[in-house]
Design an enzyme around this catalytic site. Sequence first.
Site, PDB file in Angstrom:
ATOM      1  N   GLU A 179       0.877  -0.732  -0.098  1.00 28.26           N
ATOM      2  CA  GLU A 179      -0.387   0.115   0.334  1.00 28.26           C
ATOM      3  C   GLU A 179       0.552   0.782  -0.260  1.00 28.26           C
ATOM      4  O   GLU A 179       0.907   2.230   0.776  1.00 28.26           O
ATOM      5  CB  GLU A 179      -0.832  -0.438   1.068  1.00 28.26           C
ATOM      6  CG  GLU A 179      -1.860  -0.937   1.149  1.00 28.26           C
ATOM      7  CD  GLU A 179      -3.277  -0.887   1.766  1.00 28.26           C
ATOM      8  OE1 GLU A 179      -4.096  -1.587   1.627  1.00 28.26           O
ATOM      9  OE2 GLU A 179      -2.625  -0.290   2.989  1.00 28.26           O
ATOM     10  N   GLU A 372      -5.439  -7.899  -1.121  1.00 31.10           N
ATOM     11  CA  GLU A 372      -6.051  -7.995   0.164  1.00 31.10           C
ATOM     12  C   GLU A 372      -7.870  -7.656  -0.043  1.00 31.10           C
ATOM     13  O   GLU A 372      -7.988  -6.871  -0.799  1.00 31.10           O
ATOM     14  CB  GLU A 372      -5.308  -6.672   0.850  1.00 31.10           C
ATOM     15  CG  GLU A 372      -4.591  -7.192   1.767  1.00 31.10           C
ATOM     16  CD  GLU A 372      -3.588  -5.961   2.516  1.00 31.10           C
ATOM     17  OE1 GLU A 372      -4.310  -5.282   3.217  1.00 31.10           O
ATOM     18  OE2 GLU A 372      -2.807  -5.574   2.479  1.00 31.10           O
TER      19      GLU A 372
HETATM   20  C1  BG6 Z   1      -4.229  -2.592   4.567  1.00 27.18           C
HETATM   21  C2  BG6 Z   1      -3.083  -3.110   5.104  1.00 27.18           C
HETATM   22  O1  BG6 Z   1      -3.915  -1.539   4.625  1.00 27.18           O
HETATM   23  O2  BG6 Z   1      -5.694  -3.168   5.723  1.00 27.18           O
HETATM   24  C3  BG6 Z   1      -3.552  -4.278   6.527  1.00 27.18           C
HETATM   25  O3  BG6 Z   1      -2.192  -3.326   4.316  1.00 27.18           O
HETATM   26  C4  BG6 Z   1      -4.325  -4.030   6.838  1.00 27.18           C
HETATM   27  O4  BG6 Z   1      -1.818  -4.081   6.948  1.00 27.18           O
HETATM   28  C5  BG6 Z   1      -5.573  -4.607   6.332  1.00 27.18           C
HETATM   29  O5  BG6 Z   1      -4.351  -4.310   8.776  1.00 27.18           O
HETATM   30  C6  BG6 Z   1      -7.392  -4.251   6.856  1.00 27.18           C
HETATM   31  O6  BG6 Z   1      -6.595  -3.069   7.974  1.00 27.18           O
HETATM   32  P1  BG6 Z   1      -7.208  -2.971   9.197  1.00 27.18           P
HETATM   33  O7  BG6 Z   1      -6.816  -1.493  10.421  1.00 27.18           O
HETATM   34  O8  BG6 Z   1      -8.295  -3.789   9.499  1.00 27.18           O
HETATM   35  O9  BG6 Z   1      -5.955  -3.707  10.302  1.00 27.18           O
END
Ligand code: BG6
Length: 475
Positions: A179, A372
């Site tokens: 990211e 993701e």
């Molecule tokens: C992304 C990241 O921003 O979202 C992860 O690459 C992160 O590291 C994921 O865990 C989900 O966000 P959060 O804040 O719910 O953990």
Amino acid sequence: MGFQKGFLWGGASAANQYEGGIFEGGRGLANVDVCPAGKDRNAVITGHRKMLEMDEEHIYPGVQAVDFYHRFREDIRLLGEMGFQAFRLSIAWTRIFPNGDEEEPNEEGLRFYEEVFQECRKYGIQPLVTISHFDCPISLIKKYGGWRSRKMIDFYLRLCRTLFTRYKEYVTLWLTFNEINMILHAPFMGAGLCFEEGEEEEKIKYQAAHHELVASALAVKLAHEINPENKVGCMFAAGSAYPYTCKPEDVWEALLVDQENYFFVDVQARGYYPTYAVKRLKKKGVFPVMEEKDPQILRNYPVDFVSFSYYNSRCIAAPGGNSEEAEGNLFKSAKNPYLTFSDWGWPIDPLGFRITLNQIYDRYQKPLFVVENGLGAVDTPDERGYVEDDYRISYLRDHIRAMRDAVEEDGVDLMGYTSWAPVDLISAGSGEMRKRYGFVYVDKQEDGRGTLDRTPKKSFYWYKKVIASNGEDMD
Ligand code: BG6
């Protein structure tokens, strides 16, 4: 039809949220280790409260995380049982170079990931490795100010050379920075940036971003030189920006938000600063200082594929409107009245996923990889530790269907899908444990209590079926 043969199904994680064991194996301290849970987290991750060491007053959830460091064999066995073909993980930079600037790497750290990759191989799981997932050695922050210094490029490339060489026989899929656009929203967590009173933050952020972009291009070059089989991707936090209304001012504002995010990928995938960025950054006086050779470096070494995270779309209103705010992945936007929201107030928008996939593919015409996507929710296990997470299944089903439409109906070229995150781990945004994404429940509570035992949730068996049928059976 449907997903191509060889489509990679799996899940994604990050060292600092998953491994723990941060004082073991000769590992050094990193920015991500000193981001506390609780009310000060935001000030720290945005670089407004300087915390370069741990103190007594705060809790640092990454110290233990969920102990992948000691339990990786059990976890990878579970991933194997689900039929994973790909497992995205990141390297803790300070396991390999504890201070970041040593000449020689730390053998114990290298050995750890080697064992992880060997374990993956046992189950036919291909590693997809993020070289830096919000990870920067504290010592480099103290000495050089993190990515504000150009010196970081050399230290990063030293790490890359070590990884590409040592893991040549195990890894061919790499992501340079997780990211990368988060540098604008969480600059300490993203790039080790802390700001002094009165500093021009935006200028520093774009300068640091430039260093990362050059480092990323040189990493592509190095990866191809060391192993022509290597494929290197960029990675950004995606999610199309919708105008709040069809008022041209809202449409314009949404375009600006999209461009702010696409800027990074425009450079990494197309190989040059887009004209809108040149104009705007110069006008604001924040255009980065470049070396003469930089444009050529960016031009010569674009990424092989574009990867991204998608959690939600964003909804953008022109300033002065009276829209309500909604939460989102580290940045807020206007509340979209047509959507439902997660326990953490993030919009849920599967069609937005298809829209985003189309927009990215239209723009870059390179293979895409969704690295993701998932639902952060509160899980309530029964007395055996089993969670019936129908809400998660429903979120994933809707998103995977939308992704299939993008592939099947719209022709998007997609390499794979790794959901966030197969085993419960620590939240990046909030540092919480109770915000869970996994197919596997981890017995650890918010206050740190728990056995760390792993128990498959209902979604575990559902995802196994999805993978086995290459996305045909989603019931
Ligand atoms: C992304 C990241 O921003 O979202 C992860 O690459 C992160 O590291 C994921 O865990 C989900 O966000 P959060 O804040 O719910 O953990």
